[in-house]
Design a protein around this motif. Structure first.
Motif, PDB file in Angstrom:
ATOM      1  N   ALA A  81      -4.687 -10.419   2.059  1.00 35.76           N
ATOM      2  CA  ALA A  81      -5.954 -11.125   1.844  1.00 35.76           C
ATOM      3  C   ALA A  81      -7.095 -10.211   2.270  1.00 35.76           C
ATOM      4  O   ALA A  81      -7.415 -10.127   3.456  1.00 35.76           O
ATOM      5  CB  ALA A  81      -5.985 -12.435   2.635  1.00 35.76           C
ATOM      6  N   PRO A  82      -7.720  -9.490   1.322  1.00 40.77           N
ATOM      7  CA  PRO A  82      -8.761  -8.519   1.686  1.00 40.77           C
ATOM      8  C   PRO A  82      -9.901  -9.102   2.508  1.00 40.77           C
ATOM      9  O   PRO A  82     -10.407  -8.439   3.418  1.00 40.77           O
ATOM     10  CB  PRO A  82      -9.251  -8.005   0.327  1.00 40.77           C
ATOM     11  CG  PRO A  82      -8.076  -8.172  -0.579  1.00 40.77           C
ATOM     12  CD  PRO A  82      -7.411  -9.442  -0.130  1.00 40.77           C
ATOM     13  N   THR A  83     -10.310 -10.344   2.223  1.00 41.54           N
ATOM     14  CA  THR A  83     -11.403 -10.929   3.005  1.00 41.54           C
ATOM     15  C   THR A  83     -10.978 -11.182   4.445  1.00 41.54           C
ATOM     16  O   THR A  83     -11.785 -11.057   5.374  1.00 41.54           O
ATOM     17  CB  THR A  83     -11.890 -12.243   2.364  1.00 41.54           C
ATOM     18  OG1 THR A  83     -10.783 -13.152   2.227  1.00 41.54           O
ATOM     19  CG2 THR A  83     -12.502 -11.985   0.997  1.00 41.54           C
ATOM     20  N   ALA A  84      -9.694 -11.526   4.646  1.00 40.43           N
ATOM     21  CA  ALA A  84      -9.190 -11.741   6.002  1.00 40.43           C
ATOM     22  C   ALA A  84      -9.127 -10.422   6.762  1.00 40.43           C
ATOM     23  O   ALA A  84      -9.482 -10.356   7.951  1.00 40.43           O
ATOM     24  CB  ALA A  84      -7.815 -12.399   5.950  1.00 40.43           C
ATOM     25  N   VAL A  85      -8.687  -9.357   6.090  1.00 38.49           N
ATOM     26  CA  VAL A  85      -8.641  -8.047   6.737  1.00 38.49           C
ATOM     27  C   VAL A  85     -10.052  -7.589   7.095  1.00 38.49           C
ATOM     28  O   VAL A  85     -10.285  -7.044   8.182  1.00 38.49           O
ATOM     29  CB  VAL A  85      -7.942  -7.018   5.830  1.00 38.49           C
ATOM     30  CG1 VAL A  85      -8.021  -5.625   6.448  1.00 38.49           C
ATOM     31  CG2 VAL A  85      -6.485  -7.405   5.610  1.00 38.49           C
TER      32      VAL A  85
ATOM     33  N   PRO B  82       2.475   1.987  -4.261  1.00 41.47           N
ATOM     34  CA  PRO B  82       1.216   1.936  -5.005  1.00 41.47           C
ATOM     35  C   PRO B  82       0.963   0.611  -5.693  1.00 41.47           C
ATOM     36  O   PRO B  82      -0.181   0.291  -6.041  1.00 41.47           O
ATOM     37  CB  PRO B  82       1.366   3.070  -6.027  1.00 41.47           C
ATOM     38  CG  PRO B  82       2.828   3.302  -6.141  1.00 41.47           C
ATOM     39  CD  PRO B  82       3.404   2.991  -4.803  1.00 41.47           C
ATOM     40  N   SER B  83       1.998  -0.208  -5.876  1.00 45.09           N
ATOM     41  CA  SER B  83       1.842  -1.477  -6.583  1.00 45.09           C
ATOM     42  C   SER B  83       1.340  -2.608  -5.692  1.00 45.09           C
ATOM     43  O   SER B  83       1.037  -3.697  -6.185  1.00 45.09           O
ATOM     44  CB  SER B  83       3.174  -1.893  -7.205  1.00 45.09           C
ATOM     45  OG  SER B  83       4.155  -2.073  -6.193  1.00 45.09           O
ATOM     46  N   LEU B  84       1.230  -2.374  -4.386  1.00 39.01           N
ATOM     47  CA  LEU B  84       0.866  -3.451  -3.469  1.00 39.01           C
ATOM     48  C   LEU B  84      -0.581  -3.892  -3.681  1.00 39.01           C
ATOM     49  O   LEU B  84      -1.498  -3.074  -3.742  1.00 39.01           O
ATOM     50  CB  LEU B  84       1.070  -3.006  -2.023  1.00 39.01           C
ATOM     51  CG  LEU B  84       2.522  -2.815  -1.594  1.00 39.01           C
ATOM     52  CD1 LEU B  84       2.602  -2.243  -0.191  1.00 39.01           C
ATOM     53  CD2 LEU B  84       3.297  -4.127  -1.683  1.00 39.01           C
ATOM     54  N   ALA B  85      -0.763  -5.209  -3.745  1.00 41.45           N
ATOM     55  CA  ALA B  85      -2.101  -5.776  -3.962  1.00 41.45           C
ATOM     56  C   ALA B  85      -2.741  -6.076  -2.609  1.00 41.45           C
ATOM     57  O   ALA B  85      -2.845  -7.223  -2.187  1.00 41.45           O
ATOM     58  CB  ALA B  85      -2.004  -7.041  -4.816  1.00 41.45           C
ATOM     59  N   TRP B  86      -3.167  -5.027  -1.919  1.00 39.74           N
ATOM     60  CA  TRP B  86      -3.853  -5.238  -0.644  1.00 39.74           C
ATOM     61  C   TRP B  86      -4.973  -4.228  -0.493  1.00 39.74           C
ATOM     62  O   TRP B  86      -5.069  -3.257  -1.239  1.00 39.74           O
ATOM     63  CB  TRP B  86      -2.886  -5.188   0.539  1.00 39.74           C
ATOM     64  CG  TRP B  86      -2.123  -3.906   0.762  1.00 39.74           C
ATOM     65  CD1 TRP B  86      -2.329  -2.689   0.174  1.00 39.74           C
ATOM     66  CD2 TRP B  86      -1.027  -3.720   1.661  1.00 39.74           C
ATOM     67  NE1 TRP B  86      -1.433  -1.769   0.642  1.00 39.74           N
ATOM     68  CE2 TRP B  86      -0.620  -2.367   1.556  1.00 39.74           C
ATOM     69  CE3 TRP B  86      -0.349  -4.556   2.545  1.00 39.74           C
ATOM     70  CZ2 TRP B  86       0.428  -1.848   2.309  1.00 39.74           C
ATOM     71  CZ3 TRP B  86       0.696  -4.039   3.284  1.00 39.74           C
ATOM     72  CH2 TRP B  86       1.078  -2.697   3.161  1.00 39.74           C
ATOM     73  N   ASP B  87      -5.839  -4.473   0.483  1.00 36.19           N
ATOM     74  CA  ASP B  87      -6.955  -3.583   0.786  1.00 36.19           C
ATOM     75  C   ASP B  87      -7.137  -3.592   2.292  1.00 36.19           C
ATOM     76  O   ASP B  87      -7.796  -4.470   2.851  1.00 36.19           O
ATOM     77  CB  ASP B  87      -8.225  -4.039   0.070  1.00 36.19           C
ATOM     78  CG  ASP B  87      -9.403  -3.102   0.341  1.00 36.19           C
ATOM     79  OD1 ASP B  87      -9.199  -2.058   1.004  1.00 36.19           O
ATOM     80  OD2 ASP B  87     -10.529  -3.422  -0.093  1.00 36.19           O
ATOM     81  N   LEU B  88      -6.534  -2.603   2.947  1.00 35.80           N
ATOM     82  CA  LEU B  88      -6.584  -2.531   4.409  1.00 35.80           C
ATOM     83  C   LEU B  88      -7.744  -1.670   4.901  1.00 35.80           C
ATOM     84  O   LEU B  88      -7.967  -1.569   6.105  1.00 35.80           O
ATOM     85  CB  LEU B  88      -5.264  -1.958   4.946  1.00 35.80           C
ATOM     86  CG  LEU B  88      -4.003  -2.766   4.614  1.00 35.80           C
ATOM     87  CD1 LEU B  88      -2.764  -1.982   5.010  1.00 35.80           C
ATOM     88  CD2 LEU B  88      -4.034  -4.120   5.303  1.00 35.80           C
ATOM     89  N   GLY B  89      -8.463  -1.055   3.977  1.00 35.54           N
ATOM     90  CA  GLY B  89      -9.517  -0.107   4.344  1.00 35.54           C
ATOM     91  C   GLY B  89      -9.238   1.234   3.703  1.00 35.54           C
ATOM     92  O   GLY B  89      -8.516   1.329   2.703  1.00 35.54           O
TER      93      GLY B  89
END
Length: 224
Positions: free
Chosen positions: A47-51, A107-114
């Motif tokens: 959840a990019p907004t949560a991160v 590379p397929s992971l749908a996340w945004d950790l920074g």
């Protein structure tokens, strides 16, 4: 004590607190949880907004992405690719425990950790409360429970003093047993290299696999 702090030290009674934590994380909010090193502030890793809320709570930029905690060592291959055999040997020897391994992310992971540059820092903590939560939620982005530049919290109350209402729920399992941040090993290059000294010594690592020397531990710790 704040009403946001819930006891979570006993498997016989922590059910309601973990249920609430699962719900909080599912809503994209933050939870402070105990680990075997220090207390961590956690968010749904997918959840990019949560991160981003996690980074904001710490006063931290995207250039310092949080590690990801997992509840099962087999998750390594679901989140990482091209894992060196030496890194696998370290995970087998020290997970669950105080070792974080930086690997190439799938590379397929749908996340945004920074700003991860295609990598992810993974750890399986050796703490019953943390593992019970992770096995229900899946991977969590978790950084040390403190404001950037301050000491990592070793109690839930200490975490609340620093993070306050930015975190929806604090799981209290008493003093963090380790009170030393995890050792971080970078396994993305040609050789394994310690980038932060911590709970696992260089000698312990080298007894399992070839690892280059440790850098001095920085002020900012990770629960990962």
């Amino acid at each position: 004590m704040s009403e946001r702090i819930r006891p979570a030290h006993d498997a016989a009674t922590w059910g309601p607190a973990l249920d609430e934590a699962v719900n909080v994380l599912g809503r994209g909010e933050l939870v402070v949880l105990p680990t075997d090193t220090v207390y961590g502030i956690g968010a749904d890793a997918f959840a990019p907004t949560a991160v981003q809320a996690l980074l904001d709570a710490k006063g931290r930029g995207r250039q310092m992405p949080p590690p990801v905690l997992i509840g099962d060592a087999r998750t390594l291959d679901g989140l990482a690719t091209d894992v060196p055999e030496a890194a696998r040997a370290l995970a087998e020897a020290f997970w669950p425990g105080g070792l974080t391994i930086i690997v190439q992310a799938q590379p397929s992971l749908a996340w945004d950790l920074g700003e991860t540059r295609g990598t992810v820092a993974l750890r399986m903590p050796d703490h019953p409360t943390a593992l019970a939560l992770l096995r229900r939620t899946g991977p969590l982005a978790v950084s040390s429970a403190n404001r950037t530049g301050s000491e990592a919290a070793v109690t839930a109350a200490g975490a609340y003093e620093q993070l306050g209402d930015a975190v929806a729920l604090y799981l209290d399992a008493g003093d963090a047993p380790g009170q030393v941040a995890s050792t971080i090993v970078d396994a993305t290059g040609a050789t394994l290299r310690v980038v932060r000294a911590g709970a696992i010594t260089l000698e312990q690592l080298r007894a399992v696999a070839p690892v280059e020397g440790a850098a001095p531990p920085p002020d900012e710790g990770a629960a990962g």
